[in-house]
Design a protein around this motif. Structure first.
Motif, PDB file in Angstrom:
ATOM      1  N   LYS A  73       0.869  -1.169  -0.029  1.00  0.00           N
ATOM      2  CA  LYS A  73       0.176   0.140   0.126  1.00  0.00           C
ATOM      3  C   LYS A  73       0.800   1.142  -0.034  1.00  0.00           C
ATOM      4  N   LYS A  74       0.560   2.170  -0.719  1.00  0.00           N
ATOM      5  CA  LYS A  74       1.328   3.305  -0.626  1.00  0.00           C
ATOM      6  C   LYS A  74       0.535   4.362  -0.272  1.00  0.00           C
ATOM      7  N   CYS A  75       1.392   5.784   0.311  1.00  0.00           N
ATOM      8  CA  CYS A  75       0.753   6.719   0.878  1.00  0.00           C
ATOM      9  C   CYS A  75      -0.121   7.590   0.015  1.00  0.00           C
ATOM     10  N   ARG A  76      -1.253   8.246   0.438  1.00  0.00           N
ATOM     11  CA  ARG A  76      -1.969   9.086  -0.569  1.00  0.00           C
ATOM     12  C   ARG A  76      -1.678  10.646  -0.866  1.00  0.00           C
ATOM     13  N   PHE A  77      -0.384  10.707  -0.068  1.00  0.00           N
ATOM     14  CA  PHE A  77       0.285  12.267  -0.499  1.00  0.00           C
ATOM     15  C   PHE A  77       1.456  11.826  -1.137  1.00  0.00           C
ATOM     16  N   ARG A 103       5.885   3.636   0.273  1.00  0.00           N
ATOM     17  CA  ARG A 103       5.367   2.509   0.578  1.00  0.00           C
ATOM     18  C   ARG A 103       5.232   2.769   2.271  1.00  0.00           C
ATOM     19  N   LEU A 104       4.112   2.257   2.588  1.00  0.00           N
ATOM     20  CA  LEU A 104       3.199   2.210   4.037  1.00  0.00           C
ATOM     21  C   LEU A 104       3.897   0.870   4.473  1.00  0.00           C
ATOM     22  N   LEU A 105       4.623   0.789   5.593  1.00  0.00           N
ATOM     23  CA  LEU A 105       5.237  -0.049   6.493  1.00  0.00           C
ATOM     24  C   LEU A 105       4.267  -0.632   7.719  1.00  0.00           C
ATOM     25  N   THR A 106       4.008   0.120   8.490  1.00  0.00           N
ATOM     26  CA  THR A 106       3.216  -0.198   9.732  1.00  0.00           C
ATOM     27  C   THR A 106       1.923  -0.440   9.495  1.00  0.00           C
ATOM     28  N   ARG A 121       5.271  10.919   8.234  1.00  0.00           N
ATOM     29  CA  ARG A 121       5.947  12.013   7.925  1.00  0.00           C
ATOM     30  C   ARG A 121       5.019  12.849   7.032  1.00  0.00           C
ATOM     31  N   CYS A 122       4.142  12.371   6.043  1.00  0.00           N
ATOM     32  CA  CYS A 122       3.209  13.255   5.561  1.00  0.00           C
ATOM     33  C   CYS A 122       2.019  13.691   6.351  1.00  0.00           C
ATOM     34  N   ASP A 132      -3.436   1.598   7.975  1.00  0.00           N
ATOM     35  CA  ASP A 132      -5.222   2.013   8.225  1.00  0.00           C
ATOM     36  C   ASP A 132      -5.553   3.280   7.909  1.00  0.00           C
ATOM     37  N   ARG A 133      -4.473   4.188   8.395  1.00  0.00           N
ATOM     38  CA  ARG A 133      -4.838   5.593   8.097  1.00  0.00           C
ATOM     39  C   ARG A 133      -4.784   5.996   6.453  1.00  0.00           C
ATOM     40  N   GLY A 134      -3.956   5.244   5.665  1.00  0.00           N
ATOM     41  CA  GLY A 134      -3.553   5.573   4.616  1.00  0.00           C
ATOM     42  C   GLY A 134      -2.496   6.737   4.168  1.00  0.00           C
TER      43      GLY A 134
END
Length: 71
Positions: free
Chosen positions: A2-6, A10-13, A24-25, A18-20
């Motif tokens: 899954k990737k960050c929406r901003f 990549r999202l690791l945790t 950092r973002c 869950d937040r998306g």
């Protein structure tokens, strides 16, 4: 994956997935509050006060209540 929406990171945790968005973002966009330092220094130095009711091995910290002022 899954990737960050901003951004393209990549999202690791599990929390960030869950937040998306990542930590950092989230902080950059004001969605997550900034971290507080673990050991914040006192703004004004505290001077020890010894009174008869304090045991010799202890330090008393004076408490000065601030009463609201009427305007």
């Amino acid at each position: 994956m899954k990737k960050c929406r901003f951004c393209p990171r990549r999202l690791l945790t599990k929390e960030s997935k869950d937040r998306g968005y990542g930590l950092r973002c989230g902080r950059k966009n004001g969605l997550i509050p900034p971290a507080t330092p673990r050991r914040a220094r006192a703004l004004t130095p505290v001077t020890p006060v010894t009174t008869p009711t304090v045991h010799p091995g202890q330090t008393a910290i004076p408490i000065q209540p601030q009463l609201p002022t009427e305007e």
